[in-house]
Design a protein around this motif. Sequence first.
Motif, PDB file in Angstrom:
ATOM      1  N   GLN A 127       0.835  -1.204   0.000  1.00  0.00           N
ATOM      2  CA  GLN A 127       0.000   0.000   0.000  1.00  0.00           C
ATOM      3  C   GLN A 127       0.875   1.262   0.000  1.00  0.00           C
ATOM      4  O   GLN A 127       0.596   2.218  -0.716  1.00  0.00           O
ATOM      5  N   GLN A 128       1.939   1.271   0.796  1.00  0.00           N
ATOM      6  CA  GLN A 128       2.840   2.421   0.831  1.00  0.00           C
ATOM      7  C   GLN A 128       3.534   2.617  -0.513  1.00  0.00           C
ATOM      8  O   GLN A 128       3.718   3.748  -0.961  1.00  0.00           O
ATOM      9  N   ILE A 129       3.889   1.507  -1.152  1.00  0.00           N
ATOM     10  CA  ILE A 129       4.527   1.587  -2.469  1.00  0.00           C
ATOM     11  C   ILE A 129       3.573   2.205  -3.475  1.00  0.00           C
ATOM     12  O   ILE A 129       3.966   3.058  -4.285  1.00  0.00           O
ATOM     13  N   LEU A 130       2.323   1.810  -3.439  1.00  0.00           N
ATOM     14  CA  LEU A 130       1.321   2.380  -4.349  1.00  0.00           C
ATOM     15  C   LEU A 130       1.146   3.882  -4.092  1.00  0.00           C
ATOM     16  O   LEU A 130       0.981   4.662  -5.037  1.00  0.00           O
ATOM     17  N   MET A 131       1.189   4.276  -2.852  1.00  0.00           N
ATOM     18  CA  MET A 131       1.014   5.688  -2.499  1.00  0.00           C
ATOM     19  C   MET A 131       2.287   6.512  -2.769  1.00  0.00           C
ATOM     20  O   MET A 131       2.211   7.723  -2.967  1.00  0.00           O
ATOM     21  N   PHE A 132       3.437   5.860  -2.795  1.00  0.00           N
ATOM     22  CA  PHE A 132       4.709   6.550  -2.951  1.00  0.00           C
ATOM     23  C   PHE A 132       4.746   7.417  -4.206  1.00  0.00           C
ATOM     24  O   PHE A 132       5.039   8.614  -4.150  1.00  0.00           O
ATOM     25  N   GLU A 133       4.490   6.819  -5.351  1.00  0.00           N
ATOM     26  CA  GLU A 133       4.624   7.547  -6.612  1.00  0.00           C
ATOM     27  C   GLU A 133       3.633   8.714  -6.702  1.00  0.00           C
ATOM     28  O   GLU A 133       3.986   9.799  -7.157  1.00  0.00           O
ATOM     29  N   LYS A 134       2.415   8.484  -6.257  1.00  0.00           N
ATOM     30  CA  LYS A 134       1.401   9.542  -6.272  1.00  0.00           C
ATOM     31  C   LYS A 134       1.846  10.705  -5.383  1.00  0.00           C
ATOM     32  O   LYS A 134       1.767  11.872  -5.777  1.00  0.00           O
ATOM     33  N   THR A 135       2.347  10.393  -4.212  1.00  0.00           N
ATOM     34  CA  THR A 135       2.799  11.415  -3.273  1.00  0.00           C
ATOM     35  C   THR A 135       4.016  12.153  -3.816  1.00  0.00           C
ATOM     36  O   THR A 135       4.102  13.382  -3.738  1.00  0.00           O
ATOM     37  N   LEU A 136       4.959  11.400  -4.384  1.00  0.00           N
ATOM     38  CA  LEU A 136       6.144  12.010  -4.994  1.00  0.00           C
ATOM     39  C   LEU A 136       5.724  12.973  -6.098  1.00  0.00           C
ATOM     40  O   LEU A 136       6.213  14.103  -6.170  1.00  0.00           O
ATOM     41  N   LEU A 137       4.801  12.547  -6.941  1.00  0.00           N
ATOM     42  CA  LEU A 137       4.310  13.374  -8.035  1.00  0.00           C
ATOM     43  C   LEU A 137       3.695  14.672  -7.503  1.00  0.00           C
ATOM     44  O   LEU A 137       3.998  15.762  -8.008  1.00  0.00           O
ATOM     45  N   GLU A 138       2.865  14.566  -6.493  1.00  0.00           N
ATOM     46  CA  GLU A 138       2.209  15.755  -5.931  1.00  0.00           C
ATOM     47  C   GLU A 138       3.233  16.728  -5.341  1.00  0.00           C
ATOM     48  O   GLU A 138       3.157  17.934  -5.595  1.00  0.00           O
ATOM     49  N   TRP A 145      12.120  13.388   1.534  1.00  0.00           N
ATOM     50  CA  TRP A 145      11.860  12.026   2.016  1.00  0.00           C
ATOM     51  C   TRP A 145      11.002  12.043   3.283  1.00  0.00           C
ATOM     52  O   TRP A 145      10.141  11.203   3.468  1.00  0.00           O
ATOM     53  N   LYS A 146      11.229  13.033   4.132  1.00  0.00           N
ATOM     54  CA  LYS A 146      10.424  13.143   5.350  1.00  0.00           C
ATOM     55  C   LYS A 146       8.988  13.490   5.005  1.00  0.00           C
ATOM     56  O   LYS A 146       8.051  12.897   5.557  1.00  0.00           O
ATOM     57  N   ILE A 148       2.807   8.885   3.716  1.00  0.00           N
ATOM     58  CA  ILE A 148       2.499   7.464   3.465  1.00  0.00           C
ATOM     59  C   ILE A 148       2.743   6.602   4.698  1.00  0.00           C
ATOM     60  O   ILE A 148       2.726   5.376   4.610  1.00  0.00           O
ATOM     61  N   ASN A 149       3.008   7.257   5.819  1.00  0.00           N
ATOM     62  CA  ASN A 149       3.215   6.568   7.093  1.00  0.00           C
ATOM     63  C   ASN A 149       4.430   5.629   7.048  1.00  0.00           C
ATOM     64  O   ASN A 149       4.340   4.438   7.335  1.00  0.00           O
ATOM     65  N   ALA A 150       5.567   6.206   6.658  1.00  0.00           N
ATOM     66  CA  ALA A 150       6.827   5.458   6.592  1.00  0.00           C
ATOM     67  C   ALA A 150       7.946   6.380   7.065  1.00  0.00           C
ATOM     68  O   ALA A 150       7.780   7.599   7.101  1.00  0.00           O
ATOM     69  N   SER A 151       9.071   5.811   7.399  1.00  0.00           N
ATOM     70  CA  SER A 151      10.207   6.634   7.824  1.00  0.00           C
ATOM     71  C   SER A 151      10.877   7.249   6.598  1.00  0.00           C
ATOM     72  O   SER A 151      10.766   6.727   5.486  1.00  0.00           O
ATOM     73  N   GLN A 152      11.580   8.344   6.823  1.00  0.00           N
ATOM     74  CA  GLN A 152      12.269   8.987   5.710  1.00  0.00           C
ATOM     75  C   GLN A 152      13.366   8.080   5.159  1.00  0.00           C
ATOM     76  O   GLN A 152      13.639   8.098   3.958  1.00  0.00           O
TER      77      GLN A 152
END
Length: 168
Positions: A5-16, A48-49, A55-59
């Motif tokens: 789930q975090q991986i799926l959210m990663f790219e979207k969040t990075l893009l934003e 990264w932070k 996405i609820n992960a560490s930097q």
Amino acid sequence: MLTKQQILMFEKTLLELVSAIVHQAISSKQLLFEFTQEILTKNRKGLWKQIGDQINASQIEVHDFYFNTWSLQFYEDCNQYKDEIKLIFQQVIISTSDYKLAIQQSIQTFLKEFPSNRCNERKIYQMLYQYTKSNHKQYNVKPKAKQQSLTIFENYAFQKAVNTKLEQ
């Protein structure tokens, strides 16, 4: 390690986040990668932070995922240059007893000799490290502080431990 789930959210969040930083809509993954690299060149470590918080992960997890997984899709496979990279290293290590320096010089030499390649420098480093480890090649390195001879792997472990302590 990021969850699915975090991986799926990663790219979207990075893009934003990158779109907001560059004040521009980004239309492809390639452009996203290029803008991210440009941002990182300007030393924006807080990225990264910010992503981690969203996405609820560490930097550290986000950073490692970006460099060790996500960004690799934009580089070519360096295995096609494996023989050339090893040959360069074999030539460089003769003139220096410093393992880390030999790898760095080998990478720079490779990049100069093959300027059209799109290889990831970290992957080249890992390739050379595995090459020396798998061939049981050990080079004596003499630290300046102590006149005790260390194998290349002992020296690497020592340098890594010192760098880890300095980063903390």
